[in-house]
Write an enzyme that holds these catalytic residues in place. Structure first.
Site, PDB file in Angstrom:
ATOM      1  CG  ASP A  82      94.716  34.916  82.753  1.00 27.58           C
ATOM      2  OD1 ASP A  82      93.909  35.358  81.938  1.00 27.58           O
ATOM      3  OD2 ASP A  82      94.389  34.083  83.840  1.00 27.58           O
ATOM      4  CG  ASP A  83      94.293  38.139  77.582  1.00 32.29           C
ATOM      5  OD1 ASP A  83      95.037  38.001  76.550  1.00 32.29           O
ATOM      6  OD2 ASP A  83      92.988  38.549  77.526  1.00 32.29           O
ATOM      7  CE  LYS A 158      91.661  31.842  82.662  1.00 32.19           C
ATOM      8  NZ  LYS A 158      91.661  33.034  83.740  1.00 32.19           N
ATOM      9  CG  ASP A 160      88.324  33.648  78.543  1.00 29.88           C
ATOM     10  OD1 ASP A 160      87.138  33.520  78.843  1.00 29.88           O
ATOM     11  OD2 ASP A 160      88.962  34.681  79.434  1.00 29.88           O
ATOM     12  NE  ARG A 214      85.960  31.128  86.020  1.00 32.64           N
ATOM     13  CZ  ARG A 214      86.341  32.151  85.666  1.00 32.64           C
ATOM     14  NH1 ARG A 214      87.536  32.299  84.999  1.00 32.64           N
ATOM     15  NH2 ARG A 214      85.514  33.150  85.198  1.00 32.64           N
ATOM     16  CG  ASP A 218      86.908  36.613  84.850  1.00 23.19           C
ATOM     17  OD1 ASP A 218      86.863  35.308  84.547  1.00 23.19           O
ATOM     18  OD2 ASP A 218      87.828  37.429  84.179  1.00 23.19           O
TER      19      ASP A 218
END
Length: 422
Positions: A82-83, A158, A160, A214, A218
Site C-alpha cells: 500500500d502507500d 490500487k 487512490d 472502493r 477506509d
C-alpha cells in the site's frame, strides 16, 4: 491453484463474454489476497521498528506465509503493497523510485520473488499530486507510471484519490490510466477508489474502466467501522448489485480478521458478509502472529466458495431489524447462500424461516442445507419446511442450500431400457 478454484475460473471464463468490464479478462472472480495497509499502515521507521516497518523483507515474509500456511491453496493470490513504499521524490527522469533503504533490491526483484511463489504482486498509487501520505502521486505521469509498473512485473494497481485536482480531471485520469494499462500488454487488475471525489458517482461508467471499486471510506480496525460499511452496502444494494459481476466487483475494503479489534463472532460476520456481497477479499493482518481461530475463519473453503461463485452476484439484505439481519445470494446450479447476522449484543437470537420465505426458487425435492461455519449438514428442506437458526451476539450463521436432484437429473443419460447381453 486448487481444483475447486480452477473449476470456478473455468466456469467464470464461460460467462465472461456476457459480463466483461475492461475486456482485460481479469477479476472474473473477486480478487483474493493480502494487503499491507490496515495492519502496517505507513510505518517507515525501520530503525525503531524493524519487524513491522513497511519494507521488502516484510512483503517477502507475508508471501512466504501465504504459501506455507495454505492461504494460496484456498485462493489468496495477491500480495499488495500500500502507500509509503516509494521515495519522497521521483528520479531525474521523472520515474517513481522505491525507497532505497526499505526496498534496496527494487520492485522488479520483489515481483520476481512473489511470482516465484506462484503469487502476484500489487502496488499502490494516488491519482492526485501526492499519495495520501504525501509521496509522489501519478497526476501528470500516467503513461510513465504505467510503463514503470509493467516493467517491474506488477499484477494489481490500487489507485487512490488523495490530493487530487478537480473531480473531472480525476475522472479523466482514471480513464486514461485504465486505457494505458489495457494497452500495455500486461494483465493488471485495476482497483479504483474513484467515487470518493464525486458527489454523485457514476458507477456504470466507473466499471467500464475498473475491475474493483472502493465504494466506502477506509475500514478501520474496529467493529463499528465494519458495521458502518455493512449498512452502507445494504442501503445501496440495488445499485451495487446491478453494476457488479464477473470482471467488476465492489470493494468494501480489507478484512481485518486477526487484527486487534474483532472478536471471534465479529470476525465470522465480516467473513460471511464480505463473501455474500461478492466483494474482493484482501486480508490485512500479521500472518506471523495470526491466531489459529482467525486463520480457520479466513481459510474456510466453504465460505470462500460462496464468494468465488462464478455467477458473481452480490447478495442482498432481505430482513433487517434490531435482532436479526438476513442476506441471501443466488449461486450457480440453482443453489443459494444465506447469512443470518445478529447485531444484538445481549443474548443469542433465534429465527425461524423457510426456503420459500428466503426467496429460494421452488424445488420439488427440496434443498440440502449446510452450516458453513460448523461444516455440518442440516437436512433437506422443502418450500415450507421450517429452518430454525440461532446466531450468537454480533455473530453470524451462514448456510448453503443446494437443490436435491432426482435420480434422472443425477444420471441424465441413464435409460431404463434393458438389452440382452450376447
Amino acid at each position: 491453484m486448487s481444483f475447486s478454484r480452477v473449476f470456478l475460473v473455468t466456469c467464470a471464463l464461460a460467462l465472461f463474454s456476457k459480463a466483461a468490464a475492461l475486456n482485460n479478462g481479469l477479476a472474473l472472480l473477486p480478487p483474493m489476497g493480502w494487503q499491507a495497509w490496515i495492519r502496517f499502515r505507513c510505518n517507515t521507521d525501520c530503525d525503531l521498528d524493524p519487524k513491522n516497518c513497511l519494507r521488502e523483507d516484510l512483503i517477502r515474509t507475508m508471501a512466504d506465509l501465504v504459501v506455507e500456511k495454505g492461504f494460496k491453496d484456498v485462493g489468496y493470490e495477491y500480495i499488495n503493497i500500500d502507500d509509503c513504499w516509494m521515495a519522497m521524490e521521483r528520479d531525474s527522469s521523472g520515474n517513481l523510485v522505491p525507497d532505497p533503504k526499505r526496498f534496496p533490491s527494487g520492485m522488479k526483484s520483489l515481483a520476481d520473488y512473489v511470482h516465484g511463489k506462484g503469487l502476484k504482486l500489487g502496488i499502490y498509487e494516488s491519482m492526485g499530486y501526492y499519495t495520501c501520505q504525501h509521496f509522489p502521486g501519478t497526476f501528470g505521469y500516467i503513461e510513465k507510471d504505467v510503463q514503470t509498473f509493467v516493467d517491474w512485473g506488477i499484477d494489481y494497481v490500487k489507485m487512490d484519490t488523495c490530493h487530487t485536482p478537480k473531480a473531472e480531471l480525476v475522472s479523466e485520469g482514471f480513464e486514461n490510466f485504465s486505457i494505458a494499462l489495457n494497452n500495455s500488454g500486461r494483465p493488471v487488475v485495476f482497483s479504483c477508489e474513484w467515487p470518493h471525489v464525486l458527489s454523485k458517482p457514476d458507477y456504470p461508467l466507473m466499471f467500464k474502466y475498473c475491475n474493483t471499486i472502493r465504494n466506502t471510506r477506509d475500514v478501520q480496525d474496529s467493529w463499528d467501522s465494519v458495521l458502518v460499511i455493512i449498512e452502507f452496502f445494504a442501503k445501496n444494494q440495488i445499485l451495487f448489485k446491478n453494476v457488479s459481476g464477473p470482471g467488476k466487483y465492489n470493494d468494501p475494503d480489507q478484512l481485518i480478521i486477526g487484527d486487534h479489534s474483532l472478536s471471534y463472532e465479529q470476525s465470522k460476520t465480516q467473513m460471511a458478509l464480505w463473501s455474500i456481497m461478492a466483494a474482493q477479499m484482501l486480508m490485512s493482518n500479521d500472518l506471523r502472529t495470526l491466531a489459529p481461530w482467525a486463520e480457520e475463519i479466513l481459510k474456510n473453503t466453504e465460505v470462500i466458495r460462496v464468494n468465488q461463485d462464478p455467477l458473481g452476484i452480490m447478495g442482498q439484505r432481505i430482513l433487517n431489524n434490531t435482532k436479526m439481519q438476513i442476506w441471501t445470494k443466488p449461486l450457480s446450479n440453482g443453489s443459494y447462500a444465506a447469512v443470518f447476522f445478529s447485531p444484538s449484543v445481549s443474548t443469542p437470537v433465534s429465527h425461524t424461516t423457510t426456503p420459500a420465505k428466503l426467496g429460494f426458487e421452488s424445488v420439488s425435492a427440496g434443498y440440502k442445507m449446510r452450516d458453513l461455519f460448523e461444516h455440518k449438514d442440516l437436512g433437506i428442506f422443502k418450500d415450507d419446511d421450517e429452518l430454525k437458526v440461532t446466531a450468537n451476539p454480533v455473530g453470524s450463521v451462514m448456510i448453503r442450500a443446494d437443490p436435491v436432484m432426482s435420480k434422472k437429473q443425477q444420471n441424465p443419460f441413464k435409460t431404463d431400457i434393458q438389452t440382452d447381453v450376447i
